[in-house]
Design a protein around this motif. Structure first.
Motif, PDB file in Angstrom:
ATOM      1  N   SER A 122       0.836  -1.194   0.000  1.00  0.00           N
ATOM      2  CA  SER A 122       0.000   0.000   0.000  1.00  0.00           C
ATOM      3  C   SER A 122       0.876   1.251   0.000  1.00  0.00           C
ATOM      4  CB  SER A 122      -0.930  -0.026   1.213  1.00  0.00           C
ATOM      5  OG  SER A 122      -1.822   1.076   1.185  1.00  0.00           O
ATOM      6  N   SER A 123       0.278   2.380   0.321  1.00  0.00           N
ATOM      7  CA  SER A 123       0.987   3.654   0.192  1.00  0.00           C
ATOM      8  C   SER A 123       0.607   4.605   1.319  1.00  0.00           C
ATOM      9  CB  SER A 123       0.627   4.290  -1.159  1.00  0.00           C
ATOM     10  OG  SER A 123       0.921   5.662  -1.172  1.00  0.00           O
ATOM     11  N   GLY A 124       1.531   5.513   1.644  1.00  0.00           N
ATOM     12  CA  GLY A 124       1.249   6.548   2.632  1.00  0.00           C
ATOM     13  C   GLY A 124       0.167   7.520   2.183  1.00  0.00           C
ATOM     14  N   PHE A 125      -0.200   7.459   0.909  1.00  0.00           N
ATOM     15  CA  PHE A 125      -1.248   8.340   0.402  1.00  0.00           C
ATOM     16  C   PHE A 125      -2.641   7.917   0.854  1.00  0.00           C
ATOM     17  CE2 PHE A 125       2.139   9.459  -2.635  1.00  0.00           C
ATOM     18  CZ  PHE A 125       2.095  10.848  -2.499  1.00  0.00           C
ATOM     19  N   VAL A 126      -2.740   6.903   1.707  1.00  0.00           N
ATOM     20  CA  VAL A 126      -4.031   6.599   2.334  1.00  0.00           C
ATOM     21  C   VAL A 126      -4.391   7.692   3.344  1.00  0.00           C
ATOM     22  CG1 VAL A 126      -3.775   4.108   2.036  1.00  0.00           C
ATOM     23  CG2 VAL A 126      -3.008   5.186   4.174  1.00  0.00           C
ATOM     24  N   PHE A 127      -3.427   8.566   3.643  1.00  0.00           N
ATOM     25  CA  PHE A 127      -3.665   9.675   4.571  1.00  0.00           C
ATOM     26  C   PHE A 127      -3.847  10.981   3.794  1.00  0.00           C
ATOM     27  CE2 PHE A 127      -1.015   6.696   7.185  1.00  0.00           C
ATOM     28  CZ  PHE A 127      -2.039   6.311   8.044  1.00  0.00           C
ATOM     29  N   SER A 128      -4.233  12.024   4.506  1.00  0.00           N
ATOM     30  CA  SER A 128      -4.609  13.287   3.858  1.00  0.00           C
ATOM     31  C   SER A 128      -3.477  14.296   3.757  1.00  0.00           C
ATOM     32  CB  SER A 128      -5.788  13.916   4.606  1.00  0.00           C
ATOM     33  OG  SER A 128      -5.423  14.213   5.948  1.00  0.00           O
ATOM     34  N   GLY A 129      -2.314  13.984   4.334  1.00  0.00           N
ATOM     35  CA  GLY A 129      -1.181  14.875   4.166  1.00  0.00           C
ATOM     36  C   GLY A 129      -1.105  16.025   5.140  1.00  0.00           C
ATOM     37  N   GLU A 130      -1.685  15.856   6.319  1.00  0.00           N
ATOM     38  CA  GLU A 130      -1.551  16.895   7.333  1.00  0.00           C
ATOM     39  C   GLU A 130      -0.148  16.852   7.934  1.00  0.00           C
ATOM     40  OE1 GLU A 130      -4.573  16.637  10.287  1.00  0.00           O
ATOM     41  OE2 GLU A 130      -6.205  16.394   8.828  1.00  0.00           O
ATOM     42  N   LYS A 131       0.259  17.956   8.549  1.00  0.00           N
ATOM     43  CA  LYS A 131       1.599  18.023   9.122  1.00  0.00           C
ATOM     44  C   LYS A 131       1.583  17.357  10.491  1.00  0.00           C
ATOM     45  CE  LYS A 131       5.610  21.029   9.311  1.00  0.00           C
ATOM     46  NZ  LYS A 131       6.156  22.383   9.104  1.00  0.00           N
ATOM     47  N   LYS A 132       1.699  16.026  10.482  1.00  0.00           N
ATOM     48  CA  LYS A 132       1.689  15.219  11.689  1.00  0.00           C
ATOM     49  C   LYS A 132       2.373  13.896  11.376  1.00  0.00           C
ATOM     50  CE  LYS A 132      -2.014  12.739  12.494  1.00  0.00           C
ATOM     51  NZ  LYS A 132      -3.379  12.288  12.847  1.00  0.00           N
ATOM     52  N   LYS A 133       2.670  13.122  12.393  1.00  0.00           N
ATOM     53  CA  LYS A 133       3.254  11.794  12.187  1.00  0.00           C
ATOM     54  C   LYS A 133       2.125  10.772  12.237  1.00  0.00           C
ATOM     55  CE  LYS A 133       7.395  10.988  13.603  1.00  0.00           C
ATOM     56  NZ  LYS A 133       8.073  10.629  12.318  1.00  0.00           N
ATOM     57  N   TYR A 134       1.988  10.017  11.161  1.00  0.00           N
ATOM     58  CA  TYR A 134       0.915   9.035  11.055  1.00  0.00           C
ATOM     59  C   TYR A 134       1.354   7.687  11.609  1.00  0.00           C
ATOM     60  CZ  TYR A 134      -1.625  12.248   7.979  1.00  0.00           C
ATOM     61  OH  TYR A 134      -2.299  13.323   7.460  1.00  0.00           O
ATOM     62  N   ALA A 274     -12.136  21.401   0.373  1.00  0.00           N
ATOM     63  CA  ALA A 274     -12.493  22.480   1.293  1.00  0.00           C
ATOM     64  C   ALA A 274     -11.852  22.330   2.662  1.00  0.00           C
ATOM     65  CB  ALA A 274     -14.008  22.551   1.438  1.00  0.00           C
ATOM     66  N   THR A 275     -11.442  21.103   3.021  1.00  0.00           N
ATOM     67  CA  THR A 275     -10.911  20.862   4.366  1.00  0.00           C
ATOM     68  C   THR A 275      -9.401  21.055   4.451  1.00  0.00           C
ATOM     69  OG1 THR A 275     -10.663  18.490   3.928  1.00  0.00           O
ATOM     70  CG2 THR A 275     -12.763  19.225   4.850  1.00  0.00           C
ATOM     71  N   HIS A 276      -8.726  21.116   3.307  1.00  0.00           N
ATOM     72  CA  HIS A 276      -7.269  21.289   3.324  1.00  0.00           C
ATOM     73  C   HIS A 276      -6.935  22.672   2.776  1.00  0.00           C
ATOM     74  CE1 HIS A 276      -3.187  19.486   3.609  1.00  0.00           C
ATOM     75  NE2 HIS A 276      -2.918  20.485   2.773  1.00  0.00           N
ATOM     76  N   VAL A 277      -6.603  23.589   3.657  1.00  0.00           N
ATOM     77  CA  VAL A 277      -6.342  24.966   3.248  1.00  0.00           C
ATOM     78  C   VAL A 277      -4.858  25.233   3.009  1.00  0.00           C
ATOM     79  CG1 VAL A 277      -8.393  25.864   4.374  1.00  0.00           C
ATOM     80  CG2 VAL A 277      -6.274  25.681   5.682  1.00  0.00           C
ATOM     81  N   ALA A 278      -3.976  24.412   3.577  1.00  0.00           N
ATOM     82  CA  ALA A 278      -2.534  24.616   3.398  1.00  0.00           C
ATOM     83  C   ALA A 278      -2.108  24.182   2.004  1.00  0.00           C
ATOM     84  CB  ALA A 278      -1.759  23.842   4.456  1.00  0.00           C
ATOM     85  N   GLU A 279      -1.066  24.822   1.488  1.00  0.00           N
ATOM     86  CA  GLU A 279      -0.564  24.479   0.159  1.00  0.00           C
ATOM     87  C   GLU A 279       0.264  23.202   0.168  1.00  0.00           C
ATOM     88  OE1 GLU A 279       1.544  27.978  -1.244  1.00  0.00           O
ATOM     89  OE2 GLU A 279      -0.041  28.269  -2.720  1.00  0.00           O
ATOM     90  N   ASN A 280       0.962  22.960   1.244  1.00  0.00           N
ATOM     91  CA  ASN A 280       1.865  21.819   1.316  1.00  0.00           C
ATOM     92  C   ASN A 280       1.182  20.583   1.892  1.00  0.00           C
ATOM     93  OD1 ASN A 280       3.528  24.431   1.574  1.00  0.00           O
ATOM     94  ND2 ASN A 280       5.047  22.925   0.982  1.00  0.00           N
ATOM     95  N   PHE A 281       1.687  19.420   1.487  1.00  0.00           N
ATOM     96  CA  PHE A 281       1.197  18.148   2.005  1.00  0.00           C
ATOM     97  C   PHE A 281       2.374  17.391   2.616  1.00  0.00           C
ATOM     98  CE2 PHE A 281      -1.698  19.408  -1.317  1.00  0.00           C
ATOM     99  CZ  PHE A 281      -2.948  19.077  -0.827  1.00  0.00           C
ATOM    100  N   TYR A 282       2.095  16.681   3.723  1.00  0.00           N
ATOM    101  CA  TYR A 282       3.148  15.967   4.445  1.00  0.00           C
ATOM    102  C   TYR A 282       2.684  14.535   4.724  1.00  0.00           C
ATOM    103  CZ  TYR A 282       4.739  20.750   5.266  1.00  0.00           C
ATOM    104  OH  TYR A 282       5.131  22.041   5.103  1.00  0.00           O
ATOM    105  N   TYR A 283       3.472  13.576   4.264  1.00  0.00           N
ATOM    106  CA  TYR A 283       3.140  12.163   4.486  1.00  0.00           C
ATOM    107  C   TYR A 283       4.260  11.542   5.312  1.00  0.00           C
ATOM    108  CZ  TYR A 283      -0.469  13.095   1.094  1.00  0.00           C
ATOM    109  OH  TYR A 283      -1.562  13.624   0.455  1.00  0.00           O
ATOM    110  N   ASP A 284       4.208  11.824   6.592  1.00  0.00           N
ATOM    111  CA  ASP A 284       5.237  11.418   7.550  1.00  0.00           C
ATOM    112  C   ASP A 284       4.724  10.216   8.330  1.00  0.00           C
ATOM    113  OD1 ASP A 284       7.216  11.160   9.409  1.00  0.00           O
ATOM    114  OD2 ASP A 284       6.939  13.126  10.340  1.00  0.00           O
TER     115      ASP A 284
END
Length: 331
Positions: A122-134, A274-284
């Motif tokens: 699978s892939s880390g893209f199952v998450f939404s890319g918020e700035k947090k550790k998944y 509409a829920t993601h207002v930041a320009e950057n995505f983080y898949y940590d």
């Protein structure tokens, strides 16, 4: 009369790789064939890998999936079929859903019948890319069509299979077995070799690993007969593809001035826009689970690139004073 002890060689496990013509499938086959009996299936792109039997099979046809599993009764089946491009999955949602989920459903169903373990990448893209550790226990909340299909596949495997192992991976890189099907990594290499300017995204941050790191981990897990576990596999740090290419150029002694910073299209789902207002995505992704379970240390991106330098150019780089683990030291 002298006693004669007969040593019976240990039987090699059989691994069936669905999608052996893919970047992932071909690299796993090349690495694992030394220790396992490898059989691979392809759909429209025949491939030749020395020491590996390859046969045609369309994973969307149940009878073909059943026939190949019945014929070989593999110990493990790796599902390496699918569309991994974020943009392609957004443009061709029906095809992405068919290959990334429906085909897997067919394989999982017949694996259960023939007592074959299913291994899904699978892939880390199952998450939404918020700035947090998944963490592995976090509920997937994909914001792309690709991530949505991966999350559906993970859920199906965990809920229906009695013998599975899942690997949720960061961005993997390496070379393709198919000359006309270049990976993004090869396109960067080609651009730098030709001294062409290469524009790369600087907004999506992920981990990066040489695909052989995943192959090493799979080998250990298969030998240990790990069952019904989900592991996150990633470098210990994250960066954009632009920063990755800069680090690559530094290690491989290429000219970094040909690498340009850009912003690629990120095909976010309309329901998530509409829920993601930041320009950057983080898949940590947190990797402490796989590190503790196998007693290994995952590498940084720079360490992974150094490993790739040795793998592609034949210069072995080692580090001293490393902790002994299960045959793998990630330097």
């Amino acid at each position: 009369m002298n006693d004669v002890t007969t040593i019976v060689p240990k039987r090699k496990k059989t691994i069936l790789i669905f999608g052996i013509s893919s970047f992932l499938g071909s690299n796993l086959a090349e690495f694992l064939k030394k220790d396992f009996r490898i059989i691979g299936t392809f759909n429209k792109t025949p491939v030749h890998i020395p020491g590996v039997l390859t046969i045609p099979c369309d994973v969307l046809q149940k009878d073909e999936v059943q026939l190949v599993l019945f014929a070989f009764k593999p110990d493990i089946a790796i599902y390496a079929v699918g569309m991994s491009s974020l943009v392609d999955c957004a443009l061709r949602e029906d095809m992405a859903d068919a290959l990334n989920t429906s085909g897997l459903f067919n394989v999982v169903d017949y694996c259960a019948r023939y007592k074959t373990q299913i291994c899904y990448i699978s892939s880390g893209f199952v998450f939404s890319g918020e700035k947090k550790k998944y963490l592995e226990m976090d509920i997937p909340d994909p914001n792309t069509s690709y991530g949505k299909t991966q999350a559906s596949a993970e859920f199906y495997v965990q809920k229906t299979s009695l013998n599975y192992v899942l690997f949720r991976c960061c961005k993997l890189y390496g070379r393709s077995i198919t000359p006309k099907r270049h990976t993004w990594f090869e396109l960067i290499q080609r651009g730098l070799n030709k001294k062409d300017h290469v524009m790369l995204d600087d907004y999506v941050n992920t981990g990066f690993l040489d695909v052989y790191y995943l192959a090493m981990i799979l080998k250990i897990c298969f030998e240990k007969e790990v069952k019904n576990r989900l592991f996150q596999i990633s470098s210990t740090d994250q960066m954009s593809m632009y920063s990755f290419a800069k680090k690559y150029a530094e290690t491989f002694s290429d000219n970094p001035t040909f690498i340009d910073k850009g912003k690629w299209t990120f095909p976010i789902l309309a329901s998530q826009a509409a829920t993601h207002v930041a320009e950057n995505f983080y898949y940590d992704m947190d990797v402490s689970n796989i590190e503790g379970f196998l007693n290994i240390k995952m590498p940084t991106i720079e360490e992974s690139i150094q490993y790739s330098f040795g793998r592609f150019k034949g210069v072995k780089k080692t580090a001293s004073g490393q902790k002994k683990s299960d045959g793998v030291n990630f330097i």
